[in-house]
Scaffold this active site. Structure first.
Site, PDB file in Angstrom:
ATOM      1  N   GLY A   1      32.296  -5.647 -22.626  1.00 52.05           N
ATOM      2  CA  GLY A   1      32.644  -4.698 -21.590  1.00 52.05           C
ATOM      3  C   GLY A   1      33.771  -3.794 -22.050  1.00 52.05           C
ATOM      4  O   GLY A   1      34.516  -4.119 -22.980  1.00 52.05           O
ATOM      5  N   CYS A   2      33.913  -2.655 -21.396  1.00 59.80           N
ATOM      6  CA  CYS A   2      34.933  -1.693 -21.833  1.00 59.80           C
ATOM      7  C   CYS A   2      36.342  -2.212 -21.574  1.00 59.80           C
ATOM      8  O   CYS A   2      37.218  -2.106 -22.446  1.00 59.80           O
ATOM      9  CB  CYS A   2      34.708  -0.341 -21.161  1.00 59.80           C
ATOM     10  SG  CYS A   2      34.542  -0.396 -19.366  1.00 59.80           S
TER      11      CYS A   2
END
EC number: 1.2.1.38
Length: 343
Positions: free
Chosen positions: A145-146
């Protein structure tokens, strides 16, 4: 060596960013470009910045359309990737930009996502200890995930060097609105976002919390507990993460800085800035780079680390292509010689 690549979810921000990078990759030929509700549309209508691919027609996201390629990128909502990936040939390199295969703990997946766990794939953050070896030759890769990308880059060196306490980690991240995807939402329209910041997922409710804890716990060799608060910032892309943790007794500022320098001095995409220089999101916009700085706060006995990335590039598509390069034995930086944009 020419690699045929298919990209699903091409009408969204993540899929569009994958295509932007692949269009400049010297070893890639772009095959099927697929979407779901936008199948049949010209790509240029939905991604007008992709001039060289504008005339391509989006195909439906089916196993049949994605099969027959060396690599398949899945930029789909959680739940959709696992269903398609399970039907693709084992020899195809499948890179999932969604969340389906990131978490190791089925109970954590079920708690935060509310569905059956699809299994765990090698984690596509090469800068973490041991991850390059795990990615070499991999045919299934889970893109981080970012938020976890920025948080793990920020704190992993300290935990890996046994300099940080595991029980009081606080992370606050500000992200541009593209992190929420392209779907129309009232809180993301210009009038709501411009000139305003707002937190969400407060109190341990954000789905990236267990992913951050997982990565830091793996680095520390013991359970790490994290308080994570994401914030929506009035910008289209970028993440600024400020992460703090208690240092172990006797740890000095010099030891802290040396641990981060040892971790990142030879990394092509992660940069510990000179002392006194603090990073801004604009410096990494559109690039696969991460920039960070740290300081020791003797009053609280905590290290404070600020890390910036572009959520769509290093935080998603750039990290995905970087992992593909490693899996296929290509130069790790191939297609990723993108600098930040200024002003």
């Amino acid at each position: 060596m020419t690699i045929s690549v298919a990209v699903s979810g091409a009408s969204g921000y993540a899929g569009g960013e994958v295509l932007r990078i692949l269009a400049g990759h010297p070893d890639v030929t772009i095959g099927a470009i697929t979407a779901h509700s936008n199948a049949g549309s010209r790509l240029g209508e939905l991604q007008p910045h992709l001039h060289g691919l504008a005339s391509r027609i989006l195909e439906d996201t089916t196993v049949e359309n994605l099969s027959g390629h060396d690599v398949v990128f899945l930029a789909l909502p959680h739940g959709a990737s696992a269903e398609i990936a399970a039907q693709l040939p084992e020899g195809t390199v499948v890179i999932d930009a969604g969340a389906d295969h990131r978490l190791e703990d089925p109970a954590a997946w079920e708690k935060f996502y509310g569905s059956a766990h699809a299994g765990t794939w090698p984690y596509g953050l090469p800068e973490l200890p041991g991850q390059r070896e795990a990615l070499k030759g991999a045919t299934r890769i889970a893109v981080p995930g970012c938020y976890p990308t920025s948080a793990l880059l920020a704190l992993t060196p300290g935990f890996a060097a046994n300099l940080l306490e595991p029980d009081d980690v606080v992370i606050v991240s500000a992200s541009g609105t593209s992190g929420a995807g392209k779907a129309a939402k009232v809180n993301l329209i210009g009038a709501e976002v411009m000139g305003s910041m707002s937190p969400y997922g407060v109190g341990g409710g954000h789905r990236h919390t267990p992913e951050i804890e997982q990565g830091l716990s793996n680095a520390a060799g013991e359970r790490v507990t994290v308080s994570f608060t994401p914030t929506l910032a009035p910008m289209s892309r970028g993440i600024l993460t400020t992460a703090t943790a208690k240092v172990k007794a006797g740890t000095t500022a010099e030891q802290l800085r040396q641990a981060w320098a040892d971790a990142y001095d030879d990394e092509p995409f992660v940069h510990l800035l000179p002392e006194g220089q603090w990073p801004g999101t604009k410096s990494v916009q559109g690039s696969n780079h991460a920039a960070m700085q740290l300081a020791f706060d003797p009053h609280t006995g905590r290290v404070v680390v600020t890390c910036v990335i572009d959520n769509l590039t290093k935080g998603t598509a750039g990290g995905a292509v970087q992992s593909m390069n490693i899996a296929l034995g290509l130069p790790e930086t191939a297609g990723l010689n993108l600098q930040g944009v200024a002003p």
